[in-house]
Design a protein around this motif. Structure first.
Motif, mmCIF file in Angstrom:
data_model
loop_
_atom_site.group_PDB
_atom_site.id
_atom_site.type_symbol
_atom_site.label_atom_id
_atom_site.label_comp_id
_atom_site.label_asym_id
_atom_site.label_seq_id
_atom_site.Cartn_x
_atom_site.Cartn_y
_atom_site.Cartn_z
ATOM 1 N N GLN A 65 0.815 -1.213 0.000
ATOM 2 C CA GLN A 65 0.000 0.000 0.000
ATOM 3 C C GLN A 65 0.855 1.272 0.000
ATOM 4 O O GLN A 65 0.327 2.363 0.084
ATOM 5 C CB GLN A 65 -0.937 0.031 1.219
ATOM 6 C CG GLN A 65 -2.047 -0.995 1.162
ATOM 7 C CD GLN A 65 -1.556 -2.408 1.465
ATOM 8 O OE1 GLN A 65 -0.695 -2.610 2.312
ATOM 9 N NE2 GLN A 65 -2.087 -3.386 0.756
ATOM 10 N N GLY A 66 2.175 1.109 -0.058
ATOM 11 C CA GLY A 66 3.080 2.254 -0.070
ATOM 12 C C GLY A 66 3.388 2.817 1.304
ATOM 13 O O GLY A 66 4.024 3.857 1.419
ATOM 14 N N ARG A 67 2.939 2.121 2.361
ATOM 15 C CA ARG A 67 3.227 2.580 3.723
ATOM 16 C C ARG A 67 4.687 2.348 4.059
ATOM 17 O O ARG A 67 5.275 1.338 3.665
ATOM 18 C CB ARG A 67 2.356 1.852 4.733
ATOM 19 C CG ARG A 67 0.893 2.251 4.653
ATOM 20 C CD ARG A 67 0.085 1.495 5.667
ATOM 21 N NE ARG A 67 0.196 0.063 5.347
ATOM 22 C CZ ARG A 67 -0.806 -0.796 5.427
ATOM 23 N NH1 ARG A 67 -1.982 -0.402 5.827
ATOM 24 N NH2 ARG A 67 -0.633 -2.057 5.109
ATOM 25 N N LEU A 68 5.255 3.265 4.800
ATOM 26 C CA LEU A 68 6.648 3.204 5.213
ATOM 27 C C LEU A 68 6.785 2.418 6.509
ATOM 28 O O LEU A 68 6.048 2.652 7.463
ATOM 29 C CB LEU A 68 7.186 4.633 5.409
ATOM 30 C CG LEU A 68 8.633 4.766 5.850
ATOM 31 C CD1 LEU A 68 9.576 4.246 4.762
ATOM 32 C CD2 LEU A 68 8.942 6.225 6.168
ATOM 33 N N LEU A 69 7.729 1.483 6.522
ATOM 34 C CA LEU A 69 8.103 0.754 7.729
ATOM 35 C C LEU A 69 9.556 1.095 8.017
ATOM 36 O O LEU A 69 10.362 1.227 7.084
ATOM 37 C CB LEU A 69 7.970 -0.754 7.529
ATOM 38 C CG LEU A 69 6.610 -1.293 7.117
ATOM 39 C CD1 LEU A 69 6.708 -2.759 6.762
ATOM 40 C CD2 LEU A 69 5.606 -1.078 8.224
ATOM 41 N N VAL A 70 9.917 1.197 9.289
ATOM 42 C CA VAL A 70 11.275 1.566 9.665
ATOM 43 C C VAL A 70 11.750 0.680 10.807
ATOM 44 O O VAL A 70 10.994 0.357 11.718
ATOM 45 C CB VAL A 70 11.358 3.054 10.098
ATOM 46 C CG1 VAL A 70 12.773 3.436 10.524
ATOM 47 C CG2 VAL A 70 10.891 3.971 8.979
ATOM 48 N N GLY A 71 13.032 0.327 10.756
ATOM 49 C CA GLY A 71 13.697 -0.354 11.858
ATOM 50 C C GLY A 71 13.125 -1.712 12.192
ATOM 51 O O GLY A 71 12.976 -2.591 11.338
ATOM 52 N N ALA A 72 12.774 -1.878 13.470
ATOM 53 C CA ALA A 72 12.282 -3.164 13.959
ATOM 54 C C ALA A 72 11.032 -3.608 13.210
ATOM 55 O O ALA A 72 10.822 -4.808 13.009
ATOM 56 C CB ALA A 72 11.998 -3.088 15.459
ATOM 57 N N ASP A 73 10.218 -2.662 12.782
ATOM 58 C CA ASP A 73 8.994 -3.024 12.058
ATOM 59 C C ASP A 73 9.325 -3.708 10.730
ATOM 60 O O ASP A 73 8.582 -4.589 10.283
ATOM 61 C CB ASP A 73 8.127 -1.789 11.830
ATOM 62 C CG ASP A 73 7.617 -1.197 13.138
ATOM 63 O OD1 ASP A 73 7.419 -1.962 14.105
ATOM 64 O OD2 ASP A 73 7.433 0.028 13.201
ATOM 65 N N VAL A 74 10.433 -3.327 10.110
ATOM 66 C CA VAL A 74 10.871 -3.997 8.879
ATOM 67 C C VAL A 74 11.323 -5.411 9.211
ATOM 68 O O VAL A 74 10.936 -6.377 8.541
ATOM 69 C CB VAL A 74 12.005 -3.229 8.178
ATOM 70 C CG1 VAL A 74 12.487 -3.976 6.938
ATOM 71 C CG2 VAL A 74 11.571 -1.809 7.829
ATOM 72 N N ALA A 75 12.140 -5.546 10.246
ATOM 73 C CA ALA A 75 12.626 -6.870 10.638
ATOM 74 C C ALA A 75 11.455 -7.802 10.945
ATOM 75 O O ALA A 75 11.440 -8.960 10.500
ATOM 76 C CB ALA A 75 13.556 -6.756 11.843
ATOM 77 N N ILE A 76 10.462 -7.311 11.652
ATOM 78 C CA ILE A 76 9.291 -8.124 11.996
ATOM 79 C C ILE A 76 8.530 -8.530 10.735
ATOM 80 O O ILE A 76 8.119 -9.690 10.597
ATOM 81 C CB ILE A 76 8.399 -7.369 13.001
ATOM 82 C CG1 ILE A 76 9.126 -7.286 14.348
ATOM 83 C CG2 ILE A 76 7.040 -8.035 13.138
ATOM 84 C CD1 ILE A 76 8.554 -6.267 15.299
ATOM 85 N N ALA A 77 8.358 -7.604 9.810
ATOM 86 C CA ALA A 77 7.659 -7.927 8.557
ATOM 87 C C ALA A 77 8.413 -8.988 7.763
ATOM 88 O O ALA A 77 7.807 -9.896 7.186
ATOM 89 C CB ALA A 77 7.476 -6.664 7.712
ATOM 90 N N VAL A 78 9.741 -8.893 7.736
ATOM 91 C CA VAL A 78 10.548 -9.885 7.017
ATOM 92 C C VAL A 78 10.471 -11.237 7.717
ATOM 93 O O VAL A 78 10.290 -12.272 7.073
ATOM 94 C CB VAL A 78 12.007 -9.408 6.860
ATOM 95 C CG1 VAL A 78 12.905 -10.514 6.315
ATOM 96 C CG2 VAL A 78 12.065 -8.172 5.953
#
Length: 122
Positions: A65-78
């Protein structure tokens, strides 16, 4: 679709993403996740208000959806997408643990960034 931006000039970051790429090979092939080197496209996040230095300091990603994720939120998504690591996303990304996860990630990222700067990697 998740597009993860990372810093290949950081050997720890590059090794970590390399490991995830190998674990997510099917998702990469299917176009569900993409890993991109910010050093090849330094202005890629200008529209999100993030600088090259911001991305060298912490992982950044955009979702479908084009939402920005940063830091720990990226790691969790991965982790949530990685076979065998969904439990890690659930454990560290739950509402109770998430503030501590973000704090720990940010402190580690700050130390890693400072170490890379001392080593003259950028």
């Amino acid at each position: 679709m998740l597009t993860v931006w990372y810093n290949t000039h950081c050997p720890v970051c590059d090794a970590g993403i390399g490991r995830q790429k190998r674990r997510l090979i099917e998702a990469v092939k299917a176009g569900r996740i993409e890993f991109r080197d910010i050093n090849l496209e330094p202005a890629a996040f200008a529209g999100h208000g993030a600088s090259l230095e911001d991305i060298r300091r912490r992982l950044h990603a955009t979702d479908a959806q084009g939402r920005l994720l940063v830091g720990a939120d990226v790691a969790i998504a991965v982790w949530a997408m990685t076979p065998g690591e969904g439990w890690l996303a659930g454990l560290l990304g739950n509402p109770i643990a998430l503030p501590l996860t973000r704090f720990a990630y940010d402190r580690f990222a700050d130390l890693l960034y400072a170490w890379n700067r001392r080593k003259g990697r950028w």
